[in-house]
Scaffold this motif. Sequence first.
Motif, PDB file in Angstrom:
ATOM      1  N   GLY A 129      40.737 -20.942 -54.026  1.00  0.00           N
ATOM      2  CA  GLY A 129      40.830 -22.277 -55.147  1.00  0.00           C
ATOM      3  C   GLY A 129      39.049 -22.299 -56.091  1.00  0.00           C
ATOM      4  O   GLY A 129      39.141 -23.495 -56.824  1.00  0.00           O
ATOM      5  N   ASN A 169      46.986 -26.728 -50.254  1.00  0.00           N
ATOM      6  CA  ASN A 169      46.377 -27.462 -51.397  1.00  0.00           C
ATOM      7  C   ASN A 169      46.888 -27.336 -52.878  1.00  0.00           C
ATOM      8  O   ASN A 169      46.623 -26.291 -53.272  1.00  0.00           O
ATOM      9  CB  ASN A 169      44.652 -27.601 -51.124  1.00  0.00           C
ATOM     10  N   GLU A 186      44.522 -29.892 -58.312  1.00  0.00           N
ATOM     11  CA  GLU A 186      43.893 -28.884 -59.149  1.00  0.00           C
ATOM     12  C   GLU A 186      43.455 -30.047 -59.660  1.00  0.00           C
ATOM     13  O   GLU A 186      44.068 -30.731 -60.563  1.00  0.00           O
ATOM     14  CB  GLU A 186      45.025 -28.246 -59.821  1.00  0.00           C
ATOM     15  N   ASP A 224      46.340 -22.666 -60.839  1.00  0.00           N
ATOM     16  CA  ASP A 224      47.128 -23.482 -59.837  1.00  0.00           C
ATOM     17  C   ASP A 224      48.441 -23.588 -60.210  1.00  0.00           C
ATOM     18  O   ASP A 224      49.421 -23.588 -59.468  1.00  0.00           O
ATOM     19  CB  ASP A 224      46.290 -24.058 -58.442  1.00  0.00           C
ATOM     20  N   GLY A 231      40.830 -32.720 -54.764  1.00  0.00           N
ATOM     21  CA  GLY A 231      41.367 -31.764 -53.945  1.00  0.00           C
ATOM     22  C   GLY A 231      40.427 -31.781 -53.165  1.00  0.00           C
ATOM     23  O   GLY A 231      40.277 -30.380 -52.614  1.00  0.00           O
ATOM     24  N   GLU A 239      38.262 -30.616 -49.905  1.00  0.00           N
ATOM     25  CA  GLU A 239      39.412 -30.516 -48.435  1.00  0.00           C
ATOM     26  C   GLU A 239      39.034 -31.638 -47.766  1.00  0.00           C
ATOM     27  O   GLU A 239      39.914 -31.812 -47.579  1.00  0.00           O
ATOM     28  CB  GLU A 239      38.488 -29.918 -48.087  1.00  0.00           C
ATOM     29  N   ASN A 244      44.595 -22.931 -50.179  1.00  0.00           N
ATOM     30  CA  ASN A 244      44.990 -23.122 -52.049  1.00  0.00           C
ATOM     31  C   ASN A 244      46.608 -22.523 -52.029  1.00  0.00           C
ATOM     32  O   ASN A 244      45.929 -21.807 -51.505  1.00  0.00           O
ATOM     33  CB  ASN A 244      43.743 -22.610 -52.446  1.00  0.00           C
TER      34      ASN A 244
END
Lengths: 316, 428
Positions: free
Chosen positions: B131, B155, B158, B166, B228, B230, B257
Amino acid sequence: MDNLTVTSSPHFRSNNSTSKIMLYVILALLPTTVVGCVYFGINAVLVVLTGVVFAVLSEYIYEKIMKQPITVGDLSAAVTGLLLALNLPSTTPLWMVALASAISIIVVKQLFGGIGCNFANPALVGRIVITLCFTSETSKFIEPFVNANVDATAGATLLNSIAANEKLPELWRVFLGLHAGCIGEVCSLALIVGGVFLVVTRVINPAIPLSYILTTYLFTTALGYDGLYGILSGGLLLGAIFMATDYVTSPLTVKGKIIFGIGCGVITTVIRIFGSNAEGVSYAIVFMNVLTPLIDNLTAKKSPFAKPNKKEAKAK
Amino acid sequence: MALHLKTVNVRHHKLTAEKETVIMPYSCNLVIPMLQHIGRPCVPTVKVGDSVLKGQIIGEATEFMSAPIHASTSGKVVSVRDMLCPSGVYTPHIEIAPDKEDKSIEPLSFKIDSLSDLVDATRQLGMVGLGGAGFPTSIKLNPKNIDEVDTLIVNATECEPFITSDYREMLENAEDIKEGIELLKKLMNIKNAYIGIEDNKPKAIEIMKKLSGDIFEVKTLKSRYPQGAEKVIIYHLTGRKVLEGQLPADVGVVVINVTSLGSLVRGLKTGLPLTHKRVTVSGDCVKEPQNVYAPIGTPIDKIIEFCGGVVNEPEKLIMGGPMMGVTMCHGSMPIIKNTNAVLLLSKKLADTPEPTACIRCSKCVSACPFNLMPTVFEHAYHDGDLEALEKHKVMLCMECGCCSFVCPAKRPLVQTNRLAKAALREKK
């Protein structure tokens, strides 16, 4: 791909800018400026023009002499000049307006480092200086639609009337500004329209105006006076919406802004009711301006991701 | 505390969303850096003149915080030299001249019965967080407190403008993602699995919802930046706070990701290590913006050429998204494992205006997802006041860019935060 620019992220920026913010403030001040000019005639127009022109000119000349980049384009000097003029009665001699503009910009703003560095609101300090130096010339308030040159008898402002326990005009007249006062402070309706515009466009956070106005209302009522007249008279709305919200001289966090607004409200009411001066808004805001760094320190934000300190850990 | 962290609204420009991924052929020498992840660089295991096969290890991960690096195609090693890698440090780069045969190694065979089998396989496949962060996946899947981990978050938000790699992963390889979630849930003994997708990707949400069954739950998140990040996605999906110095596993969460997960599953199936990456090539200066499945080590300018070349006058070449990506000064940098986008933007989109004086508008203070005070950092840094920087927690800054984004005075707030963090690190 020859001339690539290398910069630190982010590479996208919002389209907001200092000059756009200042332009929005000017737009928000237009209703009350227009109403003031209609009510108080050509004199008001001249005071406003003098205030703005001399503020911008002072900044330009100062920066030219000091060989600094010219920043009049960010419109902040124009806002200062406009606010200053709106805080004066239409009968103020023009040279005094010009002097106040120069003091605001040169002494209060530029000598402390220019935009972003002044510790108190420039327009308010400029106003305070000339009202202290030339008290009688700057306190000839006239009723709207009165020709100042012919009928020079000064009208009593609402605050004078409240202080003297005289009969007050009807509330709707007050709301529309049909009473004596400074150019920009009389018409509550126009000021509220401007305030709503600034909140909707996210130029200002409503925390300061709301806490300031509410505190004044409650405190005035608690002291046995009519709170509604208290908030609709004597530059309170102008001060709460446009002067106390000055970014540079007000706290950063919402919590700080609320404390700031409450402080302004308390001091304003105390000066109005217990002081010898009928008006307290300017002094209250400048006083709180000085306290801003302290408030900022006390209300610094704490990140929810910071490690809890020992005290908090124990509480858990 | 508020249920939602502060976020900003950015314009998305997802030009490549509906374009199927195109496979890029081998057309040029590949330059493969030995550092493509967070951690320690790999040690080259080949020398000039050696022949290599696709998937062969050319960089050995000698330390824990690392992941091995493999040749992206078969060919000859033509040079091994130190160069500046995209993450800004000097590290060995191995240049391979493809022989156009694209011959692979014998596929690795895996027998995945336990978590340690999976962790081993993940390491052998060279998997890192795709990611953008590049955290070695094998370490991520093997937290010390594995018993306390009860939640898996995939995740797929994006949130960066332009990037759609993604998104394409979900549209093109949804089954792999499902299998991956199943596998991790089983081996890590995890109760809850979520996939977080921003609401500007309704198609992906629909596809994933169809597959979810009782294996995982699709969580729709508002399309706001930096959804997105974390800590942000963990907080928004579980309400848990990953505090200073903690890892997600410390609050019982593993975040992976979506492309990393899909690639891992494909690697396990084929037995071939990570050699390619889907990269969104986009921006208003690229003739045909598209998603390109490119061999790792392909120089950026070759990829842009493959996408029709340059139009307009590019101002910035960005590896990654416009909010957190890194600008490159030339196009010869190669794409690496965690490259998710190559953007070529004009001055109109990516101008960095001259900063003017701070007017203390406090917009940065109210934009920071972590409730930090960027303007206070700026003053403290310029005053050399490290104590204040520490007190106000500049180290928590994730450099998402919200503060600089909203600043009307165009102050380089994130840049100052980076300098401030570096100054604090140096002091320690």
